[in-house]
Scaffold this active site. Structure first.
Site, PDB file in Angstrom:
ATOM      1  N   SER A  37      50.496 -89.729 -10.022  1.00 28.69           N
ATOM      2  CA  SER A  37      51.177 -89.572 -11.319  1.00 28.69           C
ATOM      3  C   SER A  37      52.458 -90.397 -11.234  1.00 28.69           C
ATOM      4  O   SER A  37      52.604 -91.223 -10.332  1.00 28.69           O
ATOM      5  CB  SER A  37      51.480 -88.083 -11.557  1.00 28.69           C
ATOM      6  OG  SER A  37      52.316 -87.588 -10.510  1.00 28.69           O
ATOM      7  N   ILE A  60      53.772 -81.853  -0.717  1.00 27.92           N
ATOM      8  CA  ILE A  60      53.859 -80.487  -0.157  1.00 27.92           C
ATOM      9  C   ILE A  60      53.070 -80.375   1.142  1.00 27.92           C
ATOM     10  O   ILE A  60      53.135 -79.360   1.818  1.00 27.92           O
ATOM     11  CB  ILE A  60      53.410 -79.415  -1.174  1.00 27.92           C
ATOM     12  CG1 ILE A  60      51.973 -79.619  -1.633  1.00 27.92           C
ATOM     13  CG2 ILE A  60      54.355 -79.346  -2.340  1.00 27.92           C
ATOM     14  CD1 ILE A  60      51.506 -78.500  -2.557  1.00 27.92           C
ATOM     15  N   ALA A  83      48.861 -79.106  -7.445  1.00 32.36           N
ATOM     16  CA  ALA A  83      48.771 -80.340  -6.653  1.00 32.36           C
ATOM     17  C   ALA A  83      47.475 -80.400  -5.851  1.00 32.36           C
ATOM     18  O   ALA A  83      47.241 -79.572  -4.969  1.00 32.36           O
ATOM     19  CB  ALA A  83      49.978 -80.422  -5.711  1.00 32.36           C
ATOM     20  N   LYS A  86      41.433 -84.602  -7.520  1.00 35.64           N
ATOM     21  CA  LYS A  86      40.449 -83.892  -8.358  1.00 35.64           C
ATOM     22  C   LYS A  86      39.303 -84.747  -8.886  1.00 35.64           C
ATOM     23  O   LYS A  86      38.610 -84.373  -9.824  1.00 35.64           O
ATOM     24  CB  LYS A  86      41.176 -83.242  -9.526  1.00 35.64           C
ATOM     25  CG  LYS A  86      41.741 -84.221 -10.527  1.00 35.64           C
ATOM     26  CD  LYS A  86      41.263 -83.853 -11.914  1.00 35.64           C
ATOM     27  CE  LYS A  86      41.584 -84.944 -12.884  1.00 35.64           C
ATOM     28  NZ  LYS A  86      40.643 -85.007 -13.993  1.00 35.64           N
ATOM     29  N   ASN A 101      44.052 -83.100   2.177  1.00 32.74           N
ATOM     30  CA  ASN A 101      45.089 -82.976   1.139  1.00 32.74           C
ATOM     31  C   ASN A 101      45.008 -81.629   0.413  1.00 32.74           C
ATOM     32  O   ASN A 101      46.013 -80.916   0.270  1.00 32.74           O
ATOM     33  CB  ASN A 101      44.927 -84.105   0.117  1.00 32.74           C
ATOM     34  CG  ASN A 101      46.024 -84.058  -0.941  1.00 32.74           C
ATOM     35  OD1 ASN A 101      47.189 -84.330  -0.671  1.00 32.74           O
ATOM     36  ND2 ASN A 101      45.653 -83.656  -2.158  1.00 32.74           N
ATOM     37  N   SER A 126      38.464 -74.474 -10.407  1.00 32.60           N
ATOM     38  CA  SER A 126      37.625 -75.340 -11.239  1.00 32.60           C
ATOM     39  C   SER A 126      36.240 -74.748 -11.428  1.00 32.60           C
ATOM     40  O   SER A 126      35.707 -74.085 -10.536  1.00 32.60           O
ATOM     41  CB  SER A 126      37.487 -76.700 -10.533  1.00 32.60           C
ATOM     42  OG  SER A 126      36.401 -77.423 -11.048  1.00 32.60           O
ATOM     43  N   TYR A 151      35.137 -82.161  -3.450  1.00 32.03           N
ATOM     44  CA  TYR A 151      36.163 -81.626  -4.375  1.00 32.03           C
ATOM     45  C   TYR A 151      35.864 -80.163  -4.697  1.00 32.03           C
ATOM     46  O   TYR A 151      36.709 -79.284  -4.509  1.00 32.03           O
ATOM     47  CB  TYR A 151      36.218 -82.447  -5.666  1.00 32.03           C
ATOM     48  CG  TYR A 151      36.951 -81.728  -6.772  1.00 32.03           C
ATOM     49  CD1 TYR A 151      36.261 -81.147  -7.832  1.00 32.03           C
ATOM     50  CD2 TYR A 151      38.336 -81.596  -6.726  1.00 32.03           C
ATOM     51  CE1 TYR A 151      36.936 -80.466  -8.824  1.00 32.03           C
ATOM     52  CE2 TYR A 151      39.010 -80.902  -7.721  1.00 32.03           C
ATOM     53  CZ  TYR A 151      38.310 -80.343  -8.763  1.00 32.03           C
ATOM     54  OH  TYR A 151      38.970 -79.640  -9.747  1.00 32.03           O
ATOM     55  N   LYS A 155      37.824 -76.400  -3.608  1.00 30.91           N
ATOM     56  CA  LYS A 155      38.225 -75.332  -4.546  1.00 30.91           C
ATOM     57  C   LYS A 155      37.586 -73.999  -4.134  1.00 30.91           C
ATOM     58  O   LYS A 155      38.209 -72.940  -4.218  1.00 30.91           O
ATOM     59  CB  LYS A 155      37.837 -75.700  -5.977  1.00 30.91           C
ATOM     60  CG  LYS A 155      38.657 -76.842  -6.558  1.00 30.91           C
ATOM     61  CD  LYS A 155      40.155 -76.529  -6.578  1.00 30.91           C
ATOM     62  CE  LYS A 155      40.950 -77.640  -7.236  1.00 30.91           C
ATOM     63  NZ  LYS A 155      42.412 -77.373  -7.200  1.00 30.91           N
ATOM     64  N   ASN A 201      36.914 -89.772 -16.335  1.00 30.39           N
ATOM     65  CA  ASN A 201      36.554 -88.698 -17.249  1.00 30.39           C
ATOM     66  C   ASN A 201      36.179 -89.206 -18.645  1.00 30.39           C
ATOM     67  O   ASN A 201      36.659 -90.237 -19.109  1.00 30.39           O
ATOM     68  CB  ASN A 201      37.697 -87.679 -17.356  1.00 30.39           C
ATOM     69  CG  ASN A 201      37.920 -86.917 -16.048  1.00 30.39           C
ATOM     70  OD1 ASN A 201      39.023 -86.725 -15.614  1.00 30.39           O
ATOM     71  ND2 ASN A 201      36.823 -86.476 -15.423  1.00 30.39           N
ATOM     72  N   PHE A 220      26.024 -91.328 -19.528  1.00 31.40           N
ATOM     73  CA  PHE A 220      25.389 -91.256 -18.198  1.00 31.40           C
ATOM     74  C   PHE A 220      24.184 -90.306 -18.232  1.00 31.40           C
ATOM     75  O   PHE A 220      24.250 -89.174 -17.789  1.00 31.40           O
ATOM     76  CB  PHE A 220      26.390 -90.797 -17.146  1.00 31.40           C
ATOM     77  CG  PHE A 220      27.483 -91.790 -16.863  1.00 31.40           C
ATOM     78  CD1 PHE A 220      28.760 -91.351 -16.557  1.00 31.40           C
ATOM     79  CD2 PHE A 220      27.239 -93.158 -16.912  1.00 31.40           C
ATOM     80  CE1 PHE A 220      29.787 -92.255 -16.280  1.00 31.40           C
ATOM     81  CE2 PHE A 220      28.253 -94.076 -16.641  1.00 31.40           C
ATOM     82  CZ  PHE A 220      29.526 -93.619 -16.331  1.00 31.40           C
TER      83      PHE A 220
HETATM   84  C1  WQD Z   1      31.865 -85.187 -18.458  1.00 33.31           C
HETATM   85  C2  WQD Z   1      30.480 -85.659 -18.878  1.00 33.31           C
HETATM   86  C3  WQD Z   1      29.554 -87.363 -17.475  1.00 33.31           C
HETATM   87  C4  WQD Z   1      32.141 -90.685 -18.570  1.00 33.31           C
HETATM   88  C5  WQD Z   1      35.508 -82.771 -14.709  1.00 33.31           C
HETATM   89  C6  WQD Z   1      36.608 -83.107 -13.765  1.00 33.31           C
HETATM   90  C7  WQD Z   1      36.612 -82.181 -12.566  1.00 33.31           C
HETATM   91  C8  WQD Z   1      36.499 -80.746 -13.004  1.00 33.31           C
HETATM   92  C9  WQD Z   1      35.287 -80.554 -13.891  1.00 33.31           C
HETATM   93  C10 WQD Z   1      38.594 -79.596 -13.160  1.00 33.31           C
HETATM   94  C11 WQD Z   1      29.571 -85.868 -17.677  1.00 33.31           C
HETATM   95  C12 WQD Z   1      29.739 -87.862 -18.904  1.00 33.31           C
HETATM   96  C13 WQD Z   1      31.579 -89.411 -18.479  1.00 33.31           C
HETATM   97  C14 WQD Z   1      31.400 -91.733 -19.166  1.00 33.31           C
HETATM   98  C15 WQD Z   1      29.603 -90.204 -19.572  1.00 33.31           C
HETATM   99  N1  WQD Z   1      37.652 -80.331 -13.710  1.00 33.31           N
HETATM  100  N2  WQD Z   1      30.341 -89.187 -18.990  1.00 33.31           N
HETATM  101  N3  WQD Z   1      30.150 -91.449 -19.663  1.00 33.31           N
HETATM  102  O1  WQD Z   1      32.198 -84.593 -14.472  1.00 33.31           O
HETATM  103  O2  WQD Z   1      32.488 -82.508 -15.908  1.00 33.31           O
HETATM  104  O3  WQD Z   1      34.259 -83.196 -14.195  1.00 33.31           O
HETATM  105  O4  WQD Z   1      35.448 -81.404 -15.009  1.00 33.31           O
HETATM  106  O5  WQD Z   1      38.715 -79.205 -12.084  1.00 33.31           O
HETATM  107  O6  WQD Z   1      37.852 -82.378 -11.920  1.00 33.31           O
HETATM  108  O7  WQD Z   1      36.450 -84.407 -13.321  1.00 33.31           O
HETATM  109  O8  WQD Z   1      33.929 -84.452 -16.349  1.00 33.31           O
HETATM  110  O9  WQD Z   1      34.748 -86.095 -17.991  1.00 33.31           O
HETATM  111  O10 WQD Z   1      33.896 -86.939 -15.739  1.00 33.31           O
HETATM  112  O11 WQD Z   1      32.285 -86.062 -17.418  1.00 33.31           O
HETATM  113  O12 WQD Z   1      28.471 -89.988 -20.027  1.00 33.31           O
HETATM  114  O13 WQD Z   1      31.845 -92.905 -19.248  1.00 33.31           O
HETATM  115  O14 WQD Z   1      30.616 -86.935 -19.507  1.00 33.31           O
HETATM  116  O15 WQD Z   1      28.328 -87.834 -16.947  1.00 33.31           O
HETATM  117  O16 WQD Z   1      28.268 -85.452 -18.016  1.00 33.31           O
HETATM  118  P1  WQD Z   1      33.097 -83.678 -15.219  1.00 33.31           P
HETATM  119  P2  WQD Z   1      33.784 -85.965 -16.855  1.00 33.31           P
END
Ligand code: WQD
Length: 341
Positions: A37, A60, A83, A86, A101, A126, A151, A155, A201, A220
């Protein structure tokens, strides 16, 4: 009442600090290594709230530096521990960095709670701890699934570390918050998710394609066993997630917790598919997205969403923002970023 926010210049941490200041119920102190960040987030928080939050740029995992904060702030009554690394795909590529980490930082947080008698901890967990689930929606009684990536595993281990710690220290109170998919940005457009050069994301990718920063995106996988073939997730506005942390602190400070280690899912109770999110963006902004129907992404699960009954009943928390707010606020932030960069 003073609360230390670890990872406070990150996406959810910074929105939680803003929420704390705007509700006036707690006084935040921020610590962040800024490895993922930027210290400029403190400036953005000040621009939104008028408050310059005390900020320590340090890791930390460095115990001595971390502990020093509690020598300076002897009136800290709680810690919200955000922190952590993810990224699901990155954790598959770099497992040891994730275990080191995410677990070392949590171990230091628990040790500081013991050493300085900090009785309250809110832990950022998560929905990924559930893995692939057959029966949806999930709730807090749904068992943890086999970890599908390091990851998610960090958690799961983190939750168990806190559970065992709470068991031997009855004066300590922990609330574990399991986020589903946090998206969106502060309503002012002055704070939001700062993605790395190439975000992973869905929402930041949609807004970057929308503004032309990225040329094209892919869905995807459209051959999943879901209503339209694309993956379903439980998207929650980041400001709703932030609000849940305030309510979790109040929950333990008002001694409403039945045990000293409580778990809550932070979900909206319903799921949205990738194609539905893309179409929502196009309808709300009037912008046609350039996307293709691509192959599945390794590590994805077909669908997950939560019932939020427990958080509503015990934390008095519910989602105030809907899909339109999530899309509009994310888009407003992307446009603000394009002006400032
Ligand atoms: C969402 C959907 C992708 C990009 C996240 C966080 C993780 C955890 C859980 C907190 C998936 C699809 C994505 C793209 C796509 N959160 N997609 N085209 O994988 O659920 O994980 O939530 O702890 O830290 O990363 O979220 O936003 O990566 O994907 O089709 O260009 O969107 O395949 O089905 P995800 P995401």
């Amino acid at each position: 009442m003073k609360v230390l926010i670890t990872g406070g210049t990150g996406y959810i941490g910074s929105h939680t600090i803003i929420e704390m200041i705007e509700t006036g119920k707690f006084t935040p102190v921020c610590i962040d290594s800024c490895e993922r960040s930027t210290p400029e987030t403190i400036d953005r928080i000040e621009k939104i709230t008028g408050i310059r939050v005390p900020f320590y740029q340090q890791n930390i995992c460095d115990k001595d530096g971390f502990f020093q904060i509690f020598e300076e702030h002897k009136d800290i009554i709680g810690i919200i521990h955000f922190a952590a690394y993810k990224s699901v795909p990155e954790s598959v590529e770099k497992p040891l960095e994730y275990y080191r980490n995410n677990l070392q930082s949590l171990e230091n947080v628990l040790e500081v709670c013991l050493k300085y008698n900090i009785p309250n901890l809110i832990f950022s967990s998560s929905c990924s701890i559930y893995g692939e689930v057959a029966n949806l929606p999930v709730n807090e009684d749904t068992p943890m699934g086999a970890p599908f990536c390091p990851y998610a595993h960090t958690k799961q281990i983190g939750e168990e570390m806190i559970r065992f710690f709470a068991h031997v220290h009855p004066q300590f109170n922990a609330v574990i918050l399991r986020y589903f998919n946090p998206v969106g940005a502060h309503s002012s457009g002055l704070n939001g998710e700062l993605s790395p050069d190439k975000p992973n994301n869905l929402m930041p990718i949609i807004t970057q394609v929308g503004i032309g920063k990225m040329k094209q995106m892919a869905v995807f996988g459209t051959d999943y066993n879901t209503r339209d073939g694309s993956c379903i997730r439980d998207y929650v506005h980041v400001s709703d997630i932030a609000d849940a942390h305030i309510k979790a602190l109040e929950f333990i400070l008002e001694k409403r917790n039945a045990t000293n280690c409580e778990v809550f899912n932070l979900g909206s109770g319903s799921g949205v598919s990738v194609l539905e999110m893309i179409h929502a963006f196009e309808e709300i902004t009037g912008i046609k997205l350039n996307y293709i129907l691509g192959e599945r992404r390794a590590g994805d699960i077909p669908a997950i969403y939560s019932d939020s009954v427990r958080a509503e009943q015990l934390l008095h928390w519910h989602c105030k923002y809907g899909l339109k707010d999530m899309v509009e606020s994310a888009w407003k932030w992307e446009k603000m970023l394009s002006i400032s960069q």
